[in-house]
Scaffold this motif. Structure first.
Motif, PDB file in Angstrom:
ATOM      1  N   GLY A 100      46.116  50.377  36.069  1.00  0.00           N
ATOM      2  CA  GLY A 100      47.703  50.051  35.714  1.00  0.00           C
ATOM      3  C   GLY A 100      47.482  49.563  34.231  1.00  0.00           C
ATOM      4  O   GLY A 100      46.390  49.556  33.555  1.00  0.00           O
ATOM      5  N   ASP A 101      48.769  49.416  33.425  1.00  0.00           N
ATOM      6  CA  ASP A 101      48.935  48.905  32.237  1.00  0.00           C
ATOM      7  C   ASP A 101      48.965  47.150  32.279  1.00  0.00           C
ATOM      8  O   ASP A 101      50.090  46.987  32.947  1.00  0.00           O
ATOM      9  N   ILE A 102      48.065  46.755  31.891  1.00  0.00           N
ATOM     10  CA  ILE A 102      47.993  45.044  31.957  1.00  0.00           C
ATOM     11  C   ILE A 102      48.797  44.255  31.314  1.00  0.00           C
ATOM     12  O   ILE A 102      48.931  43.272  31.529  1.00  0.00           O
ATOM     13  N   TYR A 119      35.464  42.583  32.535  1.00  0.00           N
ATOM     14  CA  TYR A 119      36.621  41.769  33.350  1.00  0.00           C
ATOM     15  C   TYR A 119      37.784  41.675  32.594  1.00  0.00           C
ATOM     16  O   TYR A 119      37.848  41.401  31.614  1.00  0.00           O
ATOM     17  N   THR A 120      39.146  41.625  33.515  1.00  0.00           N
ATOM     18  CA  THR A 120      40.300  41.401  32.884  1.00  0.00           C
ATOM     19  C   THR A 120      41.292  40.962  33.942  1.00  0.00           C
ATOM     20  O   THR A 120      40.918  41.278  35.177  1.00  0.00           O
ATOM     21  N   ALA A 121      41.861  40.077  33.637  1.00  0.00           N
ATOM     22  CA  ALA A 121      43.024  39.349  34.806  1.00  0.00           C
ATOM     23  C   ALA A 121      44.495  40.044  34.653  1.00  0.00           C
ATOM     24  O   ALA A 121      44.949  39.978  33.400  1.00  0.00           O
ATOM     25  N   VAL A 122      44.802  40.345  35.783  1.00  0.00           N
ATOM     26  CA  VAL A 122      46.065  41.311  35.750  1.00  0.00           C
ATOM     27  C   VAL A 122      47.140  40.804  36.707  1.00  0.00           C
ATOM     28  O   VAL A 122      46.468  40.963  37.899  1.00  0.00           O
ATOM     29  N   GLU A 123      48.360  40.563  36.595  1.00  0.00           N
ATOM     30  CA  GLU A 123      49.460  40.382  37.481  1.00  0.00           C
ATOM     31  C   GLU A 123      49.181  41.452  38.613  1.00  0.00           C
ATOM     32  O   GLU A 123      49.307  42.634  38.254  1.00  0.00           O
ATOM     33  N   GLU A 124      49.272  41.083  39.918  1.00  0.00           N
ATOM     34  CA  GLU A 124      49.182  42.194  40.946  1.00  0.00           C
ATOM     35  C   GLU A 124      50.377  43.212  40.611  1.00  0.00           C
ATOM     36  O   GLU A 124      50.136  44.423  41.073  1.00  0.00           O
ATOM     37  N   LYS A 125      51.568  42.590  40.325  1.00  0.00           N
ATOM     38  CA  LYS A 125      52.561  43.586  40.244  1.00  0.00           C
ATOM     39  C   LYS A 125      52.569  44.769  39.024  1.00  0.00           C
ATOM     40  O   LYS A 125      53.147  45.765  39.209  1.00  0.00           O
ATOM     41  N   LEU A 126      51.434  44.394  38.317  1.00  0.00           N
ATOM     42  CA  LEU A 126      51.461  45.633  37.182  1.00  0.00           C
ATOM     43  C   LEU A 126      50.142  46.713  37.780  1.00  0.00           C
ATOM     44  O   LEU A 126      49.960  47.655  37.112  1.00  0.00           O
ATOM     45  N   LEU A 127      49.559  46.487  38.832  1.00  0.00           N
ATOM     46  CA  LEU A 127      48.826  47.540  39.180  1.00  0.00           C
ATOM     47  C   LEU A 127      49.163  48.278  40.458  1.00  0.00           C
ATOM     48  O   LEU A 127      50.036  48.004  41.315  1.00  0.00           O
ATOM     49  N   ALA A 128      48.284  49.432  40.642  1.00  0.00           N
ATOM     50  CA  ALA A 128      48.565  50.268  41.693  1.00  0.00           C
ATOM     51  C   ALA A 128      47.075  50.777  42.218  1.00  0.00           C
ATOM     52  O   ALA A 128      46.353  50.562  41.404  1.00  0.00           O
ATOM     53  N   ILE A 129      47.289  51.135  43.557  1.00  0.00           N
ATOM     54  CA  ILE A 129      45.931  51.522  44.103  1.00  0.00           C
ATOM     55  C   ILE A 129      45.506  52.848  43.305  1.00  0.00           C
ATOM     56  O   ILE A 129      46.421  53.790  43.201  1.00  0.00           O
ATOM     57  N   LYS A 130      44.340  53.331  42.916  1.00  0.00           N
ATOM     58  CA  LYS A 130      43.882  54.267  42.201  1.00  0.00           C
ATOM     59  C   LYS A 130      43.954  55.698  43.068  1.00  0.00           C
ATOM     60  O   LYS A 130      43.588  55.494  44.245  1.00  0.00           O
ATOM     61  N   SER A 268      55.673  47.864  31.813  1.00  0.00           N
ATOM     62  CA  SER A 268      54.670  48.329  32.824  1.00  0.00           C
ATOM     63  C   SER A 268      55.100  47.802  34.077  1.00  0.00           C
ATOM     64  O   SER A 268      55.513  46.349  34.189  1.00  0.00           O
ATOM     65  N   ASN A 269      54.842  48.424  35.267  1.00  0.00           N
ATOM     66  CA  ASN A 269      55.009  48.125  36.481  1.00  0.00           C
ATOM     67  C   ASN A 269      54.320  48.975  37.503  1.00  0.00           C
ATOM     68  O   ASN A 269      54.513  50.118  37.446  1.00  0.00           O
ATOM     69  N   GLY A 270      53.563  48.573  38.294  1.00  0.00           N
ATOM     70  CA  GLY A 270      52.804  49.343  39.400  1.00  0.00           C
ATOM     71  C   GLY A 270      53.743  50.123  40.355  1.00  0.00           C
ATOM     72  O   GLY A 270      53.158  51.232  40.811  1.00  0.00           O
TER      73      GLY A 270
END
Ligand code: NDP
Length: 321
Positions: A100-102, A119-130, A268-270
């Motif tokens: 995702g775009d963090i 390591y980086t901390a990211v909101e769940e909503k900004l990520l998607a399963i690869k 950005s949004n997952g």
């Protein structure tokens, strides 16, 4: 897909700058505390990260007024494995392979502790399963650039059967914009500009007309388009507006803009990435990785200098393993 997760250290290696300036002057590889986790975030063990022009423009201080505080670990794009989840996270679990775009808003308080780090901390909503067919390197190349193309075409209300001109067809965004216009939005005709050595690449991405900008001016050609997607910053030139059909529009990513063009800044949004999952997993839309890369984690300054030269072919990606 789930991966095994190693114990999380208290310190990690990250590229960081404490003042704005040139990459070679301000970017240092240091040991920093692993970023703290908010309840809605996951901690990602970074496997790959990609660079975008916003990373160097931000590092040069162009967005000072809306930037987060220094020091800054740069990097928007990430692919990696969830190492830990915050207390409110519901859709992701430890071991998930994500991308995702963090930074939700690219210019408005983007993440202080970015993705060019272990390591980086990211909101769940900004990520998607690869997507399962993509490597971490390939997945990291996509999020900011592909969401820019997607949001641009959404805002332009691109419909199947319309024609599109992509200015800057070989770049990080342009190489994905060609593929999205043609294979996701169903454009009937896609034209794109590029320089002579990259004509073959741009054609292979699905462009029906490839314009060698060293030989011809797109403004002087007879074709007219429903949507112009300008990833170079040329739409301020009065002649450029002539290539838009009556009732058409132009999405402009950088530089001044003339009507009927408009500028926007990517969000950005997952869920955007989830919308593209089938196109990616079927290989209909393919990541384009610059052949100079992937750069190793020790060569981030070289990777930035290369991107800043403005000649990248697809995406500049960093391997963080
Ligand atoms: P890249 O650095 O990947 O673009 C490099 C490419 O641009 C090269 O392949 C180069 O090809 C091509 N190029 C340069 N000049 C021309 C030209 N005159 N005509 C055609 N192609 C040209 O950048 P990105 O694609 O990642 O980003 C493009 C721009 O969009 C940047 O300014 C970036 O900051 C902006 N952007 C804005 C966003 C927003 O939300 N508003 C989001 C993402 C990006 P060649 O070597 O053949 O010249």
């Amino acid at each position: 897909m789930a991966s095994t997760v190693a114990a999380i250290p208290s310190l990690h290696k990250a590229w960081v700058y404490k003042e704005y300036g040139a990459a070679k002057d301000v970017l240092k590889l240091e040991e920093l505390p692993v970023p703290p986790l908010a309840p809605d975030q996951v901690l990602v063990k970074v496997h790959a990260a990609a660079l975008n022009p916003v990373d160097f423009k931000r590092r040069l201080g162009k967005f000072k007024a809306t930037d987060s505080d220094l020091p800054t670990v740069p990097g928007y794009d990430v692919a990696g494995v969830v190492a830990k989840v915050g207390s409110e996270v519901s859709s992701l679990k430890q071991g998930d392979e994500v991308y995702g775009d963090i930074s939700e808003f690219a210019l408005d308080k983007p993440k202080q502790w970015g993705s060019i780090a272990q390591y980086t901390a990211v909101e769940e909503k900004l990520l998607a399963i690869k997507p399962r067919n993509l490597s971490f390197i390939q997945a990291a190349s996509l999020p900011l650039a592909i969401q820019t193309a997607q949001e641009g075409f959404d805002k332009a209300k691109l419909r199947a059967g319309q024609s599109v001109l992509v200015l800057g067809g070989a770049g990080g965004v342009g190489s994905l914009a060609i593929q999205l216009a043609k294979f996701v939005y169903g454009a009937s005709l896609v034209a794109a500009t590029t320089s002579t050595p990259k004509l073959g690449l741009v054609k292979s991405l699905g462009a029906d007309i490839v314009i060698d900008y060293k030989e011809k001016n797109f403004e002087d050609m007879p074709e007219r388009y429903d949507v112009v997607f300008d990833a170079v910053g040329m739409f301020w030139e009065p002649k450029g507006t002539n290539v838009v059909k009556e009732g058409g529009t132009a999405v402009v990513l950088t530089g001044p803009v003339n009507p009927p063009g408009f500028r926007f800044v990517v969000t950005s949004n997952g869920s955007n990435l989830v919308r593209l999952k089938d196109f990616l997993e079927s290989g209909t839309v393919k990541p384009v990785i610059d052949p100079k890369g992937p750069f190793d984690f020790g060569s981030v300054v070289d990777a930035f200098c290369y991107l800043e030269g403005g000649r990248a072919c697809g995406k500049v990606v960093i391997s963080v393993l």
